[in-house]
Design an enzyme around this catalytic site. Structure first.
Site, PDB file in Angstrom:
ATOM      1  N   HIS A 245       0.823  -1.200   0.000  1.00 20.49           N
ATOM      2  CA  HIS A 245       0.000   0.000   0.000  1.00 20.49           C
ATOM      3  C   HIS A 245       0.862   1.258   0.000  1.00 20.49           C
ATOM      4  O   HIS A 245       1.612   1.518   0.939  1.00 20.49           O
ATOM      5  CB  HIS A 245      -0.891  -0.017   1.254  1.00 20.49           C
ATOM      6  CG  HIS A 245      -1.887   1.088   1.304  1.00 20.49           C
ATOM      7  ND1 HIS A 245      -2.008   1.929   2.394  1.00 20.49           N
ATOM      8  CD2 HIS A 245      -2.829   1.480   0.417  1.00 20.49           C
ATOM      9  CE1 HIS A 245      -2.983   2.793   2.171  1.00 20.49           C
ATOM     10  NE2 HIS A 245      -3.495   2.539   0.978  1.00 20.49           N
ATOM     11  N   GLU A 272       1.031  -0.745  -4.820  1.00 20.28           N
ATOM     12  CA  GLU A 272      -0.222   0.009  -4.951  1.00 20.28           C
ATOM     13  C   GLU A 272       0.091   1.480  -4.742  1.00 20.28           C
ATOM     14  O   GLU A 272       0.663   1.854  -3.713  1.00 20.28           O
ATOM     15  CB  GLU A 272      -1.248  -0.472  -3.920  1.00 20.28           C
ATOM     16  CG  GLU A 272      -2.632   0.119  -4.083  1.00 20.28           C
ATOM     17  CD  GLU A 272      -2.839   1.482  -3.397  1.00 20.28           C
ATOM     18  OE1 GLU A 272      -3.843   2.136  -3.695  1.00 20.28           O
ATOM     19  OE2 GLU A 272      -1.981   1.879  -2.575  1.00 20.28           O
ATOM     20  N   ASP A 274      -1.185   5.800  -5.998  1.00 24.61           N
ATOM     21  CA  ASP A 274      -2.280   6.672  -6.429  1.00 24.61           C
ATOM     22  C   ASP A 274      -1.778   7.648  -7.487  1.00 24.61           C
ATOM     23  O   ASP A 274      -0.630   8.086  -7.447  1.00 24.61           O
ATOM     24  CB  ASP A 274      -2.813   7.460  -5.231  1.00 24.61           C
ATOM     25  CG  ASP A 274      -3.122   6.569  -4.044  1.00 24.61           C
ATOM     26  OD1 ASP A 274      -4.216   5.996  -4.010  1.00 24.61           O
ATOM     27  OD2 ASP A 274      -2.246   6.434  -3.163  1.00 24.61           O
ATOM     28  N   HIS A 287      -1.221  10.531  -2.936  1.00 29.82           N
ATOM     29  CA  HIS A 287      -2.492  10.067  -2.389  1.00 29.82           C
ATOM     30  C   HIS A 287      -3.440  11.220  -2.078  1.00 29.82           C
ATOM     31  O   HIS A 287      -4.601  11.227  -2.477  1.00 29.82           O
ATOM     32  CB  HIS A 287      -2.260   9.235  -1.125  1.00 29.82           C
ATOM     33  CG  HIS A 287      -3.530   8.833  -0.443  1.00 29.82           C
ATOM     34  ND1 HIS A 287      -4.149   9.603   0.530  1.00 29.82           N
ATOM     35  CD2 HIS A 287      -4.312   7.749  -0.595  1.00 29.82           C
ATOM     36  CE1 HIS A 287      -5.251   9.010   0.934  1.00 29.82           C
ATOM     37  NE2 HIS A 287      -5.372   7.869   0.277  1.00 29.82           N
ATOM     38  N   GLU A 347      -4.262   3.241  -8.444  1.00 25.42           N
ATOM     39  CA  GLU A 347      -5.565   3.823  -8.123  1.00 25.42           C
ATOM     40  C   GLU A 347      -5.693   5.204  -8.761  1.00 25.42           C
ATOM     41  O   GLU A 347      -4.895   6.109  -8.495  1.00 25.42           O
ATOM     42  CB  GLU A 347      -5.768   3.951  -6.617  1.00 25.42           C
ATOM     43  CG  GLU A 347      -7.115   4.563  -6.288  1.00 25.42           C
ATOM     44  CD  GLU A 347      -7.369   4.751  -4.804  1.00 25.42           C
ATOM     45  OE1 GLU A 347      -8.326   5.492  -4.454  1.00 25.42           O
ATOM     46  OE2 GLU A 347      -6.624   4.174  -3.992  1.00 25.42           O
TER      47      GLU A 347
END
Length: 630
Positions: A245, A272, A274, A287, A347
């Site tokens: 993450h 992962e 953003d 993020h 994401e």
């Protein structure tokens, strides 16, 4: 994160020892077989058995080509002998997604380092380059299992190694299998996944092969089966996919290339991160909607140009030794993954227009990473735009809670994965089986507890998004060996012996593996990994962080000490951020500039709880007296 050749309708809610099916394509890479047929065969379909040989005919099967060495069928087994060097037999056809399995027995070996391999993408004539999945008879060695390439220069490029819990030895049957999805592959030893890779490079026509080196090896029940392209479903015998993450965000500044590198070295299968656009339309990895929390700047990302964003320090907020780390663009992140290895679960953060999504797709294609990027978002429109622009990219829908019918929305949005919170799945585990029967993988976010990892693994979840990728990878490794591993724990930040000033705000970073619980204290008081340390609240001098990890086999602990130093700059920062009223700040600043440290200390003490918050006043007075004594 995906599947094996068995029916997707099989029951996945089985004990951990059996491992529920699911996520192959996530962290593997592979092209397995070499075309051997003289005429082009009909295209295989998922579930098609491309090769199935038990050698009961007593002769080499049609289309099998013994390139070198001694290959013969006797007593219902294929025997290959290489008294020296490497010998091979080729067969099969080129496939992108498949499972290659066999029962293998070392009959004799020159020494325990000798090996046999399943050829994954080997030309029919045996010419280089080709990829193999190797097993030594001394399988407990650190390189007992390997993924490797023989290059056109006849040099070995070994990309991944692992040890089995017991040796293959001689005279015993071992069931081996490799599942390949494009450039990703999983290596199974007696039904348990011990190794995966994302480094395979695929040819356009390579097929399968069996290879022996310095040994005589017999083979039985050789099968090659076409798999569905969704490699994110977890096969039987495979651990959950480890998804880091925001990178290794518990040990390094999130959403940076250094966090990506730490996660990669920790064994994460996927990173992962953003993505959001700058004011001038450049996709950046961040993020939050603003840069305030994770950089030394301020403002919304969409209000800042790419040049302004690249000038920001995105590391010192986490710890002093990360000072100078920069925000990466999406292009920079993908280039790093392409050259150093790894896959990206990306994401799309917040609402994006079609043009903004198109820019993200453009960057992914320009970096030649369409086969290694998985798009997810809470925003349904972002997923719809992605599908319209790049239907080749797998899609995942993020959810804070479960939809009334997850399967229906998965079909509507063309999802490869459905990604809700771990808590939602634990509360309603039957959702996982329903999605798997529909061919949809399940990835849970964001789980840092070993107890919850166990629950999610047992209900069949394919991948787990975690802030603790090293710990989850270690937990997986213990599972792969079939017995619990010793817990480990280390303190990544602040570093032991660090000298810090008042203006710094390091993040407390603790890394543990094979642990059910992790307890952290600062000077004996409870603290948490990921907590930002406010050095204005601590006394000058030495402070101690202690971390304790408890797992199935026991408890371990470690400590790190850091020192808060006192100087004029730090005291000035303390005064300016003290929350005192303007008159007090001016008076204290005047004393500091003139070097009147005793006056400053007395002023702070007299006005504590009035013009100056009491807690800060005491720290200011103590630092001022320390400076007065120098």
């Amino acid at each position: 994160m995906k599947n094996s050749f068995v029916s997707p309708a099989r029951d996945r809610r089985v004990p951990r020892i059996r491992s529920i099916a699911a996520l192959t394509a996530l962290t593997l890479s592979g092209g397995l077989l070499a075309a051997v047929n003289l005429s082009a065969p009909a295209a295989a379909k998922p579930g098609d058995v491309v090769v199935s040989e038990n050698f009961d005919s007593g002769t080499l099967p049609a289309g099998w080509r013994a390139i070198d060495g001694e290959w013969k069928v006797e007593n219902g087994r294929l025997r290959g002998t290489a008294s020296s060097g490497t010998k091979k037999i080729t067969f099969g056809r080129h496939l992108t997604d498949f499972r290659f399995e066999a029962t293998v027995r070392f009959e004799s070996v020159a020494e325990p380092t000798r090996w046999t391999s399943l050829g994954l993408d080997v030309p029919a004539d045996g010419s280089t380059p080709w990829w193999i999945a190797t097993m030594r008879s001394g399988t407990t060695a650190a390189n007992g299992l390997e993924f490797a390439q023989l290059t056109t220069g006849n040099a070995w490029n070994v990309t991944n190694t692992a040890a089995a819990g017991y040796p293959a030895g001689t005279g015993r049957d071992v069931k081996v299998a490799v599942e390949v999805h494009g450039n990703q592959a999983r290596w199974f030893f007696d039904g348990r996944q011990l190794l995966r890779t994302t480094s395979l490079t695929r040819s356009t026509d390579g097929g399968q092969a069996l290879i022996v080196n310095g040994s005589t090896v017999s083979f039985d029940d050789v099968r090659v089966v076409e798999l569905a392209p969704n490699g994110y479903l977890r096969p039987d015998g495979a651990p959950v996919t480890v998804i880091a993450h925001r990178g290794a965000s518990s040990a390094a500044p999130e959403n940076t290339l250094v966090a990506q590198e730490v996660a990669r070295r920790a064994g994460a299968d996927w990173i992962e991160n953003d993505v959001q656009p700058s004011r001038d339309g450049v996709p950046f990895v961040l993020h939050d909607g603003t840069v305030d929390r994770t950089t030394d700047g301020a403002g919304a990302i969409r209000s800042l140009t790419a040049a302004q964003l690249k000038a920001l320090d995105a590391g010192s907020w986490f710890a002093p030794h990360y000072t100078g780390v920069r925000l990466p663009t999406l292009a920079e992140q993908l280039a790093d993954l392409r050259t150093r290895g790894g896959n990206l679960l990306l994401e799309i953060k917040g609402a994006h227009s079609r043009d903004e999504v198109a820019k993200i797709v453009e960057v992914i294609r320009a970096e030649q990473m369409t086969g290694r990027v998985f798009i997810q978002s809470f925003e349904v429109d972002a997923l719809k735009h992605t599908y319209a622009l790049a239907p080749e990219l797998p899609l995942g829908l993020l959810r804070g809670s479960l939809d009334a019918d997850p399967v229906a929305i998965a079909k509507e949005l063309h999802l490869t994965a459905y990604n809700p919170t771990g808590a939602a799945l634990i509360a309603k585990p039957e959702v996982v089986d329903g999605l798997h029967k529909a061919g949809v993988a399940v990835m849970a976010w964001t789980i840092d507890s070993a107890a919850q990892w166990r629950q999610l693994e047992q209900i069949g979840v394919d991948g787990i998004i975690t802030n603790r990728p090293a710990e989850l990878a270690g937990w997986n490794a213990a599972f792969a060996q079939g017995s619990p591993a010793e817990p480990t724990v280390s303190i990544a930040s602040p570093l032991d012996g660090a000298q810090l000033d008042r203006a710094q705000q390091p993040v407390l970073g603790v890394v543990a593996a094979n642990a059910d619980t992790v307890t952290v204290t600062l000077d004996g008081k409870p603290a948490q990994s990921g907590q930002k340390l406010d050095l204005t609240r601590l006394a000058a001098g030495r402070h101690t962080v202690r971390a304790e990890a408890t797992g199935p086999t026991g408890t371990v602990s470690t400590t790190a000490t850091f020192t808060i130093t006192v100087d004029d700059a730090g005291l000035g920062y303390l005064i300016l951020t003290s929350g005192a009223d303007a008159t007090a700040i001016k008076q204290m600043t005047d004393h500091l500039v003139k070097g009147k440290y005793d006056h400053l200390a007395r002023y702070a003490e007299r006005n504590a709880g009035q013009r100056i918050p009491a807690r800060v006043a005491g720290v200011i007075a103590a630092d001022a007296r320390t400076l007065a004594q120098r």
